[in-house]
Structure formats: C-alpha cells, structure tokens
Design a protein around this motif. Sequence first.
Motif, PDB file in Angstrom:
ATOM      1  N   THR A   7       1.009  -1.247  -0.135  1.00 26.20           N
ATOM      2  CA  THR A   7      -0.022   0.263   0.093  1.00 26.20           C
ATOM      3  C   THR A   7       0.838   1.501  -0.058  1.00 26.20           C
ATOM      4  O   THR A   7       0.564   1.580  -0.321  1.00 26.20           O
ATOM      5  CB  THR A   7      -1.178   0.143   1.332  1.00 26.20           C
ATOM      6  OG1 THR A   7      -0.263   0.076   2.332  1.00 26.20           O
ATOM      7  CG2 THR A   7      -1.827  -1.527   1.255  1.00 26.20           C
ATOM      8  N   THR A   8       2.536   1.305  -0.390  1.00 25.29           N
ATOM      9  CA  THR A   8       3.119   2.210  -0.375  1.00 25.29           C
ATOM     10  C   THR A   8       3.812   2.835  -1.158  1.00 25.29           C
ATOM     11  O   THR A   8       4.472   1.903  -1.350  1.00 25.29           O
ATOM     12  CB  THR A   8       4.426   2.058   1.011  1.00 25.29           C
ATOM     13  OG1 THR A   8       3.137   1.676   2.512  1.00 25.29           O
ATOM     14  CG2 THR A   8       5.246   4.200   0.526  1.00 25.29           C
ATOM     15  N   ASP A   9       3.209   3.331  -1.246  1.00 22.27           N
ATOM     16  CA  ASP A   9       4.332   3.954  -2.990  1.00 22.27           C
ATOM     17  C   ASP A   9       6.470   4.605  -2.484  1.00 22.27           C
ATOM     18  O   ASP A   9       6.396   5.181  -2.142  1.00 22.27           O
ATOM     19  CB  ASP A   9       3.937   5.659  -3.750  1.00 22.27           C
ATOM     20  CG  ASP A   9       4.985   5.513  -4.797  1.00 22.27           C
ATOM     21  OD1 ASP A   9       5.448   4.939  -5.825  1.00 22.27           O
ATOM     22  OD2 ASP A   9       3.915   6.852  -5.261  1.00 22.27           O
ATOM     23  N   LEU A  10       7.288   3.932  -2.271  1.00 20.20           N
ATOM     24  CA  LEU A  10       8.670   4.055  -2.247  1.00 20.20           C
ATOM     25  C   LEU A  10       8.592   4.853  -3.774  1.00 20.20           C
ATOM     26  O   LEU A  10      10.238   5.148  -3.342  1.00 20.20           O
ATOM     27  CB  LEU A  10       8.357   2.549  -2.422  1.00 20.20           C
ATOM     28  CG  LEU A  10       8.127   1.492  -1.486  1.00 20.20           C
ATOM     29  CD1 LEU A  10       9.122   0.166  -0.932  1.00 20.20           C
ATOM     30  CD2 LEU A  10       7.867   2.749   0.113  1.00 20.20           C
ATOM     31  N   SER A  11       8.521   4.897  -4.903  1.00 20.76           N
ATOM     32  CA  SER A  11       9.259   5.425  -5.575  1.00 20.76           C
ATOM     33  C   SER A  11       9.801   6.709  -6.187  1.00 20.76           C
ATOM     34  O   SER A  11      10.773   7.508  -6.150  1.00 20.76           O
ATOM     35  CB  SER A  11       8.545   5.815  -6.917  1.00 20.76           C
ATOM     36  OG  SER A  11       7.074   6.826  -7.006  1.00 20.76           O
ATOM     37  N   MET A  12       9.112   7.793  -4.645  1.00 18.11           N
ATOM     38  CA  MET A  12       9.876   9.077  -4.335  1.00 18.11           C
ATOM     39  C   MET A  12      10.925   8.979  -3.337  1.00 18.11           C
ATOM     40  O   MET A  12      11.793  10.445  -3.578  1.00 18.11           O
ATOM     41  CB  MET A  12       8.639   9.965  -3.438  1.00 18.11           C
ATOM     42  CG  MET A  12       8.530   8.787  -1.680  1.00 18.11           C
ATOM     43  SD  MET A  12       7.344   9.588   0.067  1.00 18.11           S
ATOM     44  CE  MET A  12       9.058  11.086   0.650  1.00 18.11           C
ATOM     45  N   TYR A  13      11.251   7.724  -2.986  1.00 15.98           N
ATOM     46  CA  TYR A  13      12.558   7.642  -2.482  1.00 15.98           C
ATOM     47  C   TYR A  13      13.866   7.766  -3.215  1.00 15.98           C
ATOM     48  O   TYR A  13      15.053   8.786  -2.664  1.00 15.98           O
ATOM     49  CB  TYR A  13      12.199   6.599  -1.264  1.00 15.98           C
ATOM     50  CG  TYR A  13      12.005   6.990  -0.557  1.00 15.98           C
ATOM     51  CD1 TYR A  13      12.072   7.649   0.584  1.00 15.98           C
ATOM     52  CD2 TYR A  13      10.602   6.017   0.431  1.00 15.98           C
ATOM     53  CE1 TYR A  13      10.935   7.864   2.161  1.00 15.98           C
ATOM     54  CE2 TYR A  13       9.747   6.394   0.855  1.00 15.98           C
ATOM     55  CZ  TYR A  13      10.038   6.951   2.158  1.00 15.98           C
ATOM     56  OH  TYR A  13       8.943   7.336   2.816  1.00 15.98           O
ATOM     57  N   ASN A  14      13.853   6.756  -4.449  1.00 14.53           N
ATOM     58  CA  ASN A  14      14.834   6.930  -5.190  1.00 14.53           C
ATOM     59  C   ASN A  14      14.806   6.856  -6.341  1.00 14.53           C
ATOM     60  O   ASN A  14      15.196   6.110  -7.345  1.00 14.53           O
ATOM     61  CB  ASN A  14      15.927   5.932  -4.509  1.00 14.53           C
ATOM     62  CG  ASN A  14      15.599   4.471  -4.975  1.00 14.53           C
ATOM     63  OD1 ASN A  14      13.838   3.855  -5.184  1.00 14.53           O
ATOM     64  ND2 ASN A  14      15.771   3.421  -4.860  1.00 14.53           N
ATOM     65  N   PRO A  15      14.012   8.408  -7.583  1.00 17.26           N
ATOM     66  CA  PRO A  15      13.931   7.701  -8.820  1.00 17.26           C
ATOM     67  C   PRO A  15      15.258   8.197  -9.322  1.00 17.26           C
ATOM     68  O   PRO A  15      15.859   8.521  -9.024  1.00 17.26           O
ATOM     69  CB  PRO A  15      12.534   9.063  -8.161  1.00 17.26           C
ATOM     70  CG  PRO A  15      13.122  10.305  -7.284  1.00 17.26           C
ATOM     71  CD  PRO A  15      13.724   9.497  -6.265  1.00 17.26           C
ATOM     72  N   GLU A  16      14.867   7.569 -11.129  1.00 10.89           N
ATOM     73  CA  GLU A  16      15.525   7.758 -11.692  1.00 10.89           C
ATOM     74  C   GLU A  16      15.762   9.059 -11.633  1.00 10.89           C
ATOM     75  O   GLU A  16      15.419  10.273 -11.815  1.00 10.89           O
ATOM     76  CB  GLU A  16      15.581   7.357 -13.302  1.00 10.89           C
ATOM     77  CG  GLU A  16      15.089   5.586 -13.112  1.00 10.89           C
ATOM     78  CD  GLU A  16      16.689   4.688 -12.533  1.00 10.89           C
ATOM     79  OE1 GLU A  16      17.702   5.388 -12.885  1.00 10.89           O
ATOM     80  OE2 GLU A  16      16.711   3.445 -12.356  1.00 10.89           O
ATOM     81  N   GLY A  17      18.144   9.505 -12.100  1.00 15.51           N
ATOM     82  CA  GLY A  17      18.325  10.823 -11.791  1.00 15.51           C
ATOM     83  C   GLY A  17      18.322  10.929 -10.317  1.00 15.51           C
ATOM     84  O   GLY A  17      19.222  12.113 -10.902  1.00 15.51           O
ATOM     85  N   SER A  18      17.968  10.950  -9.440  1.00 13.29           N
ATOM     86  CA  SER A  18      18.174  11.404  -8.203  1.00 13.29           C
ATOM     87  C   SER A  18      19.600  11.173  -7.916  1.00 13.29           C
ATOM     88  O   SER A  18      19.911   9.878  -8.105  1.00 13.29           O
ATOM     89  CB  SER A  18      16.932  10.698  -7.022  1.00 13.29           C
ATOM     90  OG  SER A  18      17.583   9.666  -6.867  1.00 13.29           O
ATOM     91  N   ALA A  19      20.403  11.792  -6.453  1.00  9.23           N
ATOM     92  CA  ALA A  19      21.254  11.522  -5.985  1.00  9.23           C
ATOM     93  C   ALA A  19      21.646  10.459  -5.431  1.00  9.23           C
ATOM     94  O   ALA A  19      23.124   9.145  -5.759  1.00  9.23           O
ATOM     95  CB  ALA A  19      21.681  12.568  -5.019  1.00  9.23           C
ATOM     96  N   LEU A  20      20.601  10.057  -4.796  1.00  7.93           N
ATOM     97  CA  LEU A  20      20.150   8.956  -4.059  1.00  7.93           C
ATOM     98  C   LEU A  20      20.545   7.604  -5.233  1.00  7.93           C
ATOM     99  O   LEU A  20      20.816   6.661  -5.005  1.00  7.93           O
ATOM    100  CB  LEU A  20      19.613   8.463  -3.373  1.00  7.93           C
ATOM    101  CG  LEU A  20      19.514   6.874  -2.139  1.00  7.93           C
ATOM    102  CD1 LEU A  20      20.679   7.040  -1.763  1.00  7.93           C
ATOM    103  CD2 LEU A  20      17.636   6.857  -1.670  1.00  7.93           C
TER     104      LEU A  20
END
Length: 276
Positions: A7-20
């Motif tokens: 039930t949780t969208d985790l894409s906010m943490y490490n989307p493509e192109g992000s520093a992480l």
Amino acid sequence: MEHSIGTTDLSMYNPEGSALRRTQTELSAMLQRLAEICDSNGIRWWLSSGTLLGAARHQGFIPWDDDVDIVMLKEDYLKLEKILLEMDDEDYVLHSMATDPDYIYVYGKFRSRKGECESKDARYAHYKWKGPFVDIFTIEKTTYIAAQMARFFFKTGHKMTSAVSNRKIRLALTATVNFINFRMLFPVFRLIGRINPDGQYHYSFGTGYARSTFYEKDIFPLTKMSFEGKMMPVPKDTDAYLTRVYGDWKKLPSEERIKKAIHSRIYRDEIFGKGN
C-alpha cells in the motif's frame, strides 16, 4: 506508524536521476566487481544486513538505503584480503587496518579511490580514502557474551583514540589499544566463546557490533536471490536470518524512522526538502 509493502509508493525515495539513485547505481557496480573477484577465487560470501533485506523485500536496494553490506566467514576474508592487497586497480582499493593506520576495524571496505561520502564515523576526517564503499563483514563462531565483551573494550578504547586530533599521538594510542585488544583481550574472549553448544556466530571481534546472532543452519548451503537485476548469494533460510536481525522484516518502517535511517543530509534534503 508502520506501513505494509503493497500500500505504499516507494518511488519518491530514489527516482531515476536522483542523487541517491546515482549512488545506488555506483554501489551496485562496485558490488558486482567484488562479486567477480570472490567468485573467481572460490570465496564464499553473501548479502547481509540492509542489503539482504533489500533483496528479499525490494529485489534491490531498500529505496532509502545508501550502502552495501556483505559478509563471509573469517577464513574466507583472510583469503580475500590477500587478493585485494595484491590487486593493482586504479578505481578500487581495500580500505582496512593493513592499508590505513587510522582505520580501526577488523573488517574491510572495498572502496572507491575517488569521491567522498558523508559519514558519522569520528575518524572519517582522517581516512586515506573517503569514497563510496562496500562493507565486507566477517563472522566467527563465538557466543553473545564473548562478542559483547569484545565490543565493549573495542568501543571504549577507540572512543578515546578517535577524539585525538594530533596524528602522531592518535596513531600511537590506536596502536596501543589495538595491541591490548587483539593480542591480549580478544584471545581470552575467544576461549570463552568456545563454550558454544548452540554453534552461534557473531561479527568478528574488532567489528564494533555484537547484537546479531547467526547460525550455520540458516546460512549454508547458500542460495541465490535477485539484487538490482543480478543474482547474488544469500543465506539458505533468508527469512530466519533476517528475522533474527530485524524481527518482522516484511513491514516497512514509519516515515520518521526512514528519515533517521538515511545517512546523508544530501539525500534527506532531496527527498523531504530542506529543514525536514
């Protein structure tokens, strides 16, 4: 509040192109290089800690994680250490007590010679290399009591050495603490740890951690699991292994706990915004 995976969208943490995500991609390539070295030399190893949790729960990195942990038996690490010390690689180096007098841990880091990453380690400013790394932990057969005694004396002694800014004094104190620990105290603790009817394994003395307990029956024979699109070795009973370390590892932590788990301010600011 804990979350369920579905039930949780985790894409906010490490989307493509992000520093992480860029860091995770770099670490994945480092892990693959180290895996090739280990596998070609018959060295047994497996994903551990948060990296194993990521493989089991996310088929890759925990979305907010920025490090890689592997583990092996002490005898396999000694073999790998010799190989890495003889390796002439322009990109990577074994960061260990053998290569940096300011490095105090018995386990090594397969580290990039370039770059710099944020760290809470009190000795980080003094390190010879500061780039991204893969932690290579080792375990040995011993008891919880022996491991805790080793942890106490290791942490207590090096809390003092890490606070010394003068290099000559710091290194002299470091050598003294290491001699007391590795030559005098740890051999005694190993004798105590032999009284071990359950066959427990703990992180090797000089790691600084003692809480986790491992059992050979959960680890061997190793199996494989997908991590970032590559099949990597993992313990035979991954569920039992992770449950001993994390409890209910299938549940996601709260956002507040996730924030605390992110090591770098850069990633926290990127994900949650500055000031959060």
